[in-house]
Design an enzyme around this catalytic site. Structure first.
Site, mmCIF file in Angstrom:
data_model
loop_
_atom_site.group_PDB
_atom_site.id
_atom_site.type_symbol
_atom_site.label_atom_id
_atom_site.label_comp_id
_atom_site.label_asym_id
_atom_site.label_seq_id
_atom_site.Cartn_x
_atom_site.Cartn_y
_atom_site.Cartn_z
ATOM 1 N N GLY A 1 -4.163 33.982 26.080
ATOM 2 C CA GLY A 1 -4.510 34.123 24.673
ATOM 3 C C GLY A 1 -4.101 32.946 23.813
ATOM 4 O O GLY A 1 -3.995 33.086 22.594
ATOM 5 N N GLY A 2 -3.847 31.774 24.417
ATOM 6 C CA GLY A 2 -3.481 30.605 23.616
ATOM 7 C C GLY A 2 -2.252 30.914 22.773
ATOM 8 O O GLY A 2 -1.307 31.557 23.248
ATOM 9 N N ARG B 1 3.340 22.961 35.067
ATOM 10 C CA ARG B 1 2.458 22.549 33.989
ATOM 11 C C ARG B 1 1.826 21.204 34.347
ATOM 12 O O ARG B 1 2.458 20.360 35.005
ATOM 13 C CB ARG B 1 3.302 22.407 32.718
ATOM 14 C CG ARG B 1 2.542 22.075 31.453
ATOM 15 C CD ARG B 1 1.764 23.244 30.959
ATOM 16 N NE ARG B 1 1.352 23.070 29.569
ATOM 17 C CZ ARG B 1 0.328 23.720 29.034
ATOM 18 N NH1 ARG B 1 -0.382 24.590 29.754
ATOM 19 N NH2 ARG B 1 0.008 23.546 27.773
ATOM 20 N N THR C 1 -3.294 28.684 34.027
ATOM 21 C CA THR C 1 -4.433 28.373 33.156
ATOM 22 C C THR C 1 -5.131 27.075 33.525
ATOM 23 O O THR C 1 -4.549 26.209 34.174
ATOM 24 C CB THR C 1 -3.945 28.273 31.685
ATOM 25 O OG1 THR C 1 -5.064 28.170 30.814
ATOM 26 C CG2 THR C 1 -3.042 27.068 31.457
ATOM 27 N N SER D 1 3.095 24.366 25.725
ATOM 28 C CA SER D 1 2.313 25.552 26.079
ATOM 29 C C SER D 1 2.784 26.751 25.268
ATOM 30 O O SER D 1 3.898 26.753 24.734
ATOM 31 C CB SER D 1 2.511 25.838 27.569
ATOM 32 O OG SER D 1 1.900 27.043 27.927
ATOM 33 N N ASP E 1 -3.788 20.556 24.561
ATOM 34 C CA ASP E 1 -2.539 21.201 24.133
ATOM 35 C C ASP E 1 -1.509 20.192 23.632
ATOM 36 O O ASP E 1 -0.484 20.560 23.066
ATOM 37 C CB ASP E 1 -1.931 22.035 25.270
ATOM 38 C CG ASP E 1 -2.554 23.427 25.359
ATOM 39 O OD1 ASP E 1 -3.311 23.801 24.453
ATOM 40 O OD2 ASP E 1 -2.275 24.145 26.342
ATOM 41 N N THR F 1 -7.343 31.896 30.465
ATOM 42 C CA THR F 1 -6.001 31.912 31.106
ATOM 43 C C THR F 1 -5.793 33.265 31.775
ATOM 44 O O THR F 1 -6.570 34.192 31.541
ATOM 45 C CB THR F 1 -4.871 31.618 30.091
ATOM 46 O OG1 THR F 1 -5.084 30.358 29.510
ATOM 47 C CG2 THR F 1 -3.481 31.643 30.710
HETATM 48 O O1 DON Z 1 -0.722 26.636 27.694
HETATM 49 C C1 DON Z 1 -1.251 27.114 26.704
HETATM 50 O O2 DON Z 1 -0.651 27.557 25.757
HETATM 51 C C2 DON Z 1 -2.755 27.215 26.676
HETATM 52 N N1 DON Z 1 -3.340 26.157 27.447
HETATM 53 C C3 DON Z 1 -3.141 28.562 27.170
HETATM 54 C C4 DON Z 1 -4.622 28.737 27.094
HETATM 55 C C5 DON Z 1 -5.031 30.128 27.000
HETATM 56 O O3 DON Z 1 -4.272 31.063 26.983
HETATM 57 C C6 DON Z 1 -6.483 30.271 26.912
HETATM 58 N N2 DON Z 1 -6.783 31.526 26.381
HETATM 59 N N3 DON Z 1 -6.942 31.766 25.275
#
Ligand code: DON
Length: 581
Positions: free
Chosen positions: A466-467, A102, A393, A446, A417, A375
């Site tokens: 997918g965040g 990360r 990502t 994350s 984040d 991502t």
């Molecule tokens: O690490 C994380 O949770 C986010 N930076 C992930 C970002 C992501 O999946 C983008 N897509 N929607």
């Protein structure tokens, strides 16, 4: 493609468990898979992994090849300027380890830097340009994987990515569309313009996209290992590029970046041993909570509305805890024992009213928005029984938009984040407080959740972008495997999501039948209307995710893959081979 509604149906029909037939063969279960299975979001990356296996590499070499090729062909999603998590399983020793690559916070990136003069949150700074970027972790992960787990030299595993960067690949629709969405930001920066504008025009679908600077950056990494990126020529270019755009990174923090090895989280759900991501991912803790809440119910016996209600209530509770307790375990004390305890889950379950939605504000909190996604994830099982689940990502579409000149490296915007302003939602509508406040060298929380499932009969590897929705997609994927679905059906499952705040169920078009929606509304649930800004919508999409999964069925000794049908350039492939020993 099988209609989505059919999957919903399949999901709820109690499958005749393959386990009955399997019992007979279990005693003679094979010790190794019959070949290699790889699923990733781009066919070139899947092929790169298979090529490295054909050269005598193992799943870990293949992971470097897949991950680095994704970094070249999906700059929209991940890359050398970003970070990732890799969950590894060693087929020989049976050991699992979580590689945390990360990004970390630069020392200069203190919370006050993300405020406007009037005290409001400076969203532009959190998402775009040099201040949005954390110190990249992915290149260090390649070096670590090659040195500690791979069989081939780093040079061999990076070769496909270098070739693809130099020779180019055809731009696909999602990549061109993403560029248009981020164009204004990308074209602010000289280094980015040099990569993405050809004769002054932005890339478009069908163009051959070549990245010679990125090829050279990869070559320096291949030749010099860690120092080839974090010190020397590449580091010099990165530092100069960040500085030229007004950012502040130091040579010391770049050279000081370290990959962390962590113990994965593990727990039982029905017949499955689940192995998943620990903090600084919030995904594994949330999965543990949700599945331990749900394992007291026989979901296959419930109707769609009742089942969805319980799943949503488990999501709501897990995301509430995410907000307050989770962050980088190297910096904050996380009450892991409590959060992952079955007794704690039982307590949370006891607060669920089977007939009524629990308003999120009864669990305390604020109103927040959601966003769309990038991502990328890949899943590998090789003939030695090694496994890799990798999610990587640069955060939002094309990360921060900034390419330091001469590097070809698009920097992430992972700083968003962090809880940069306590209680202020980030791009995914999730927020946080002290546990996830930025500190020099700290990793931002994350949702990425690379995961293994293992039962007496099956092994599965899965994950998705997918965040914040990553966590709930992986949950639904596990429930899909538990219901007996094959990998492709798991990847295609319709999706719904709840993240405590905003107190809304978000769902893909047609994911739930109108009758179920009505029943849920009568129980007090509210649904998010896509794009409705009054509900905090920021152009939320009607479909989401890009789930990549592979499965080894030990009862039949077969490998299968599933690649999300929402992404037409993804590929899951299986190649039979004798295990090399
Ligand atoms: O690490 C994380 O949770 C986010 N930076 C992930 C970002 C992501 O999946 C983008 N897509 N929607």
């Amino acid at each position: 493609m099988i209609p989505r509604r059919l999957f919903v149906l399949l999901f709820f029909v109690a499958f005749v468990p393959a386990a009955l037939a399997a019992d007979a063969v279990r005693s003679s279960a094979p010790s190794h898979p019959p070949g290699t299975a790889i699923a990733s979001a781009h066919a070139l990356a899947t092929q790169a992994g298979l090529d490295v296996i054909a050269q005598g590499g193992n799943a870990f070499d293949a992971a470097i090849a897949v991950s680095s090729t994704l970094s070249v062909v999906e700059p929209i999603s991940s890359g050398l300027g970003g970070g990732g998590f890799f969950l590894l399983h060693d087929g020989k020793t049976g050991k699992d380890v979580f590689i945390d690559a990360r990004e970390t916070a630069p020392a200069a990136s203190t919370p006050d830097k993300y405020l406007l003069p009037n005290g409001d949150f400076n969203r532009d700074r959190a998402e775009n340009g040099p201040w949005a970027a954390g110190i990249p972790g992915l290149p260090a992960a390649f070096v670590h994987l090659a040195e500690k787990y791979g069989r081939l030299p780093l040079k061999a595993s990076l070769a496909p990515a270098i070739r693809t960067a130099r020779e180019g690949f055809p731009v696909y629709a999602r990549m061109a569309r993403g560029y248009q969405a981020r164009r204004e930001v990308m074209e602010r920066y000289k280094g980015t313009r040099a990569v993405y504008l050809v004769d002054g025009k932005p890339i478009k679908e069908g163009d051959v996209f070549r990245q010679p600077d990125l090829a050279r950056t990869l070559e320096r990494l291949a030749a010099q290992g860690f120092d080839g990126f974090y010190r020397g020529e590449t580091a010099k270019l990165l530092l100069a590029g960040v500085k030229a755009e007004g950012g502040q990174w130091t040579a010391k923090e770049l050279a000081g970046y370290t990959v962390r090895e962590r113990a994965p989280l593990t727990f039982k759900y029905n017949d499955w041993q689940v192995t998943t991501a620990p903090p600084p991912s919030s995904g594994g803790v949330a999965l543990t909570q949700m599945l331990q809440i749900l394992d007291a119910y026989d979901l296959s016996k419930l109707d769609e509305a009742q089942r969805t209600h319980l799943v949503v209530e488990s999501m709501r509770r897990a995301f509430r805890d995410r907000t307050f307790y989770l962050g980088d375990p190297d910096f904050v004390e996380i009450p892991m024992k409590t959060l992952t305890s079955p007794y704690y889950a039982a307590g949370l379950r006891a607060t669920i009213n089977p007939q009524k939605a629990t308003p999120s504000d009864q669990l305390s909190g604020l109103q927040t928005p959601l966003e769309d996604e990038e991502t990328t994830h890949f899943s590998i099982i090789d003939a030695e029984g090694n496994r890799v689940a990798g999610t990587q990502t640069v955060n939002l579409l094309y990360g921060s938009g900034l390419v330091p000149p001469g590097t070809g490296v698009l920097l992430n915007n992972e700083m968003d984040d962090f809880a940069l302003k306590p209680g202020t939602p980030n791009a995914f509508g999730v927020m946080g407080y002290d546990a996830n406040a930025p500190k020099p060298g700290k990793r931002m929380l994350s949702s990425m959740t690379p995961t293994f499932l293992e039962s007496p009969d099956k092994v599965a590897v899965l994950g998705t972008p997918g965040g914040s929705r990553i966590i709930t997609m992986v949950l639904l994927g596990i429930l899909g495997y538990d219901a007996g679905l094959e990998p492709q059906a798991v990847a295609a499952l319709p999706r719904f999501h709840h993240q405590w705040m905003p107190d809304l169920i978000e769902m893909e078009t047609d994911a739930l039948s109108p009758a179920t929606q009505q029943t849920l509304e009568a129980m007090g649930h509210r649904f998010k209307v896509p794009g409705n800004s009054a509900q905090g919508g920021r152009g939320s999409s009607h479909v989401w995710g890009n789930l990549q999964t592979v499965e080894w069925d030990k009862t039949t000794n077969t490998l299968m893959g599933g690649s999300d049908p929402r992404n037409p350039v993804g590929a899951a492939k299986v190649v039979e081979s004798a295990p090399s020993r």
